[in-house]
Motif scaffolding. Structure first.
Motif, PDB file in Angstrom:
ATOM      1  N   ASN A 104     -65.772  91.312-131.263  1.00  0.00           N
ATOM      2  CA  ASN A 104     -66.263  92.279-130.246  1.00  0.00           C
ATOM      3  C   ASN A 104     -67.520  92.528-130.135  1.00  0.00           C
ATOM      4  O   ASN A 104     -67.825  93.843-130.011  1.00  0.00           O
ATOM      5  CB  ASN A 104     -65.225  93.289-130.144  1.00  0.00           C
ATOM      6  N   ILE A 105     -68.431  91.665-130.531  1.00  0.00           N
ATOM      7  CA  ILE A 105     -69.861  92.011-130.502  1.00  0.00           C
ATOM      8  C   ILE A 105     -70.579  90.734-129.708  1.00  0.00           C
ATOM      9  O   ILE A 105     -70.195  89.867-129.609  1.00  0.00           O
ATOM     10  CB  ILE A 105     -70.522  92.362-131.931  1.00  0.00           C
ATOM     11  N   GLY A 106     -71.927  91.243-129.505  1.00  0.00           N
ATOM     12  CA  GLY A 106     -72.718  90.355-128.704  1.00  0.00           C
ATOM     13  C   GLY A 106     -73.233  90.956-127.304  1.00  0.00           C
ATOM     14  O   GLY A 106     -73.953  89.954-126.781  1.00  0.00           O
ATOM     15  N   GLU A 107     -72.656  91.666-126.998  1.00  0.00           N
ATOM     16  CA  GLU A 107     -73.237  92.228-125.652  1.00  0.00           C
ATOM     17  C   GLU A 107     -74.133  93.465-125.635  1.00  0.00           C
ATOM     18  O   GLU A 107     -74.344  94.033-124.538  1.00  0.00           O
ATOM     19  CB  GLU A 107     -72.032  92.418-124.681  1.00  0.00           C
ATOM     20  N   GLU A 108     -74.777  93.725-126.934  1.00  0.00           N
ATOM     21  CA  GLU A 108     -75.579  94.717-127.000  1.00  0.00           C
ATOM     22  C   GLU A 108     -76.968  94.201-126.115  1.00  0.00           C
ATOM     23  O   GLU A 108     -77.317  93.038-126.134  1.00  0.00           O
ATOM     24  CB  GLU A 108     -75.839  95.104-128.313  1.00  0.00           C
ATOM     25  N   VAL A 109     -77.617  95.318-125.927  1.00  0.00           N
ATOM     26  CA  VAL A 109     -78.947  94.822-125.210  1.00  0.00           C
ATOM     27  C   VAL A 109     -80.174  95.433-125.969  1.00  0.00           C
ATOM     28  O   VAL A 109     -80.058  96.786-126.164  1.00  0.00           O
ATOM     29  CB  VAL A 109     -79.054  95.525-123.623  1.00  0.00           C
ATOM     30  N   GLY A 110     -80.940  94.712-126.405  1.00  0.00           N
ATOM     31  CA  GLY A 110     -82.078  95.075-127.164  1.00  0.00           C
ATOM     32  C   GLY A 110     -81.852  95.244-128.750  1.00  0.00           C
ATOM     33  O   GLY A 110     -82.937  95.713-129.232  1.00  0.00           O
TER      34      GLY A 110
ATOM     35  N   ASN B 197     -84.020  92.955-122.581  1.00  0.00           N
ATOM     36  CA  ASN B 197     -83.539  93.457-121.255  1.00  0.00           C
ATOM     37  C   ASN B 197     -82.083  92.822-120.776  1.00  0.00           C
ATOM     38  O   ASN B 197     -81.614  92.922-119.778  1.00  0.00           O
ATOM     39  CB  ASN B 197     -84.471  93.293-120.235  1.00  0.00           C
ATOM     40  N   LEU B 198     -81.511  91.525-121.865  1.00  0.00           N
ATOM     41  CA  LEU B 198     -80.342  90.897-121.526  1.00  0.00           C
ATOM     42  C   LEU B 198     -79.314  91.357-122.677  1.00  0.00           C
ATOM     43  O   LEU B 198     -79.710  91.564-123.814  1.00  0.00           O
ATOM     44  CB  LEU B 198     -80.976  89.520-121.560  1.00  0.00           C
ATOM     45  N   PRO B 199     -78.345  91.229-122.245  1.00  0.00           N
ATOM     46  CA  PRO B 199     -77.222  91.290-123.235  1.00  0.00           C
ATOM     47  C   PRO B 199     -77.381  90.152-124.288  1.00  0.00           C
ATOM     48  O   PRO B 199     -77.937  89.002-123.668  1.00  0.00           O
ATOM     49  CB  PRO B 199     -75.953  90.914-122.440  1.00  0.00           C
ATOM     50  N   ARG B 200     -77.084  90.102-125.602  1.00  0.00           N
ATOM     51  CA  ARG B 200     -77.827  89.472-126.591  1.00  0.00           C
ATOM     52  C   ARG B 200     -77.074  88.008-126.330  1.00  0.00           C
ATOM     53  O   ARG B 200     -77.802  86.937-126.558  1.00  0.00           O
ATOM     54  CB  ARG B 200     -77.471  89.783-128.068  1.00  0.00           C
TER      55      ARG B 200
END
Length: 213
Positions: free
Chosen positions: A155-161, A70-73
């Motif tokens: 530009n990665i790292g804000e994915e959730v789950g 449930n949180l951005p990675r």
């Protein structure tokens, strides 16, 4: 000050329990320790063990999974970097108190084989937590910070789950190398945490066998 209110409420309930316990009005000694001291040590052992076991159960199998889903990675990782030192410190202190109280109640020379094994389980849990607190967790946090920097550049790292990390690492040797280092240290940290939980679970079985419900 909400935490202080909850803490004072817990202390109040504990004080009421002590006030109305049979030991308050006098009880028989176990032949080795004064009755009130023995009861206090048993209470300290039970409270600290249950706190350590409950915290390990929640963090390992429930809280961490919910946060990851449930949180951005990167936010999840940053939160973990603040939570885990506190978690391992608390569980370590609880294990230390449990070892001390159990060892005092069951002196090594007079202890049975089962009691010696149980002391070993709690000592092992304590050792695994210390290894995480002073070795694996600082290394994991340091590598996580470095990996987050590389991922932000991609530009990665804000994915959730889920994560785009493995996909990007196929074309980014720097990220692939960091993943390998991070995975090894994080794996050792997770393994130490699981072993610690397993030792506590073994002791919970021993304590259950001592209950007369």
């Amino acid at each position: 000050m909400a935490w202080m209110t909850r803490f004072l409420a817990a202390v109040a309930f504990l004080a009421i329990g002590v006030l109305f316990s049979p030991e308050t009005f006098g009880s028989k000694s176990d032949g080795q320790h004064p009755p009130k001291l023995a009861t206090f040590l048993k209470l300290a052992h039970l409270l600290c063990f249950s706190t350590a076991f409950g915290a390990a159960l929640w963090v390992t199998f429930i809280g961490g999974i919910i946060m990851f889903k449930n949180l951005p990675r990167h936010q999840f990782g940053n939160l973990q970097s603040k939570m885990f030192p506190a978690y391992f410190s608390m569980v370590g202190v609880c294990c230390a108190v449990s070892v001390g109280s159990f060892g005092y109640l069951h002196p090594w020379k007079a202890a049975s084989a089962a009691e010696k094994y149980q002391l070993g389980f709690i000592l092992a849990a304590f050792s695994f937590n210390l290894s995480n607190l002073f070795v694996f967790t600082p290394m994991t946090i340091q590598m996580m910070t470095q990996r987050h920097k590389i991922e932000r550049e991609a530009n990665i790292g804000e994915e959730v789950g889920w994560t785009k990390n493995q996909e990007v690492a196929k074309v980014n040797p720097k990220l692939a190398a960091m993943n390998k280092k991070f995975g090894m240290i994080h794996g050792l940290s997770s393994l130490a945490n699981i072993f610690s939980f397993g030792c506590l679970a073994m002791h919970s079985w021993y304590l259950a066998g001592k209950l007369d419900l």
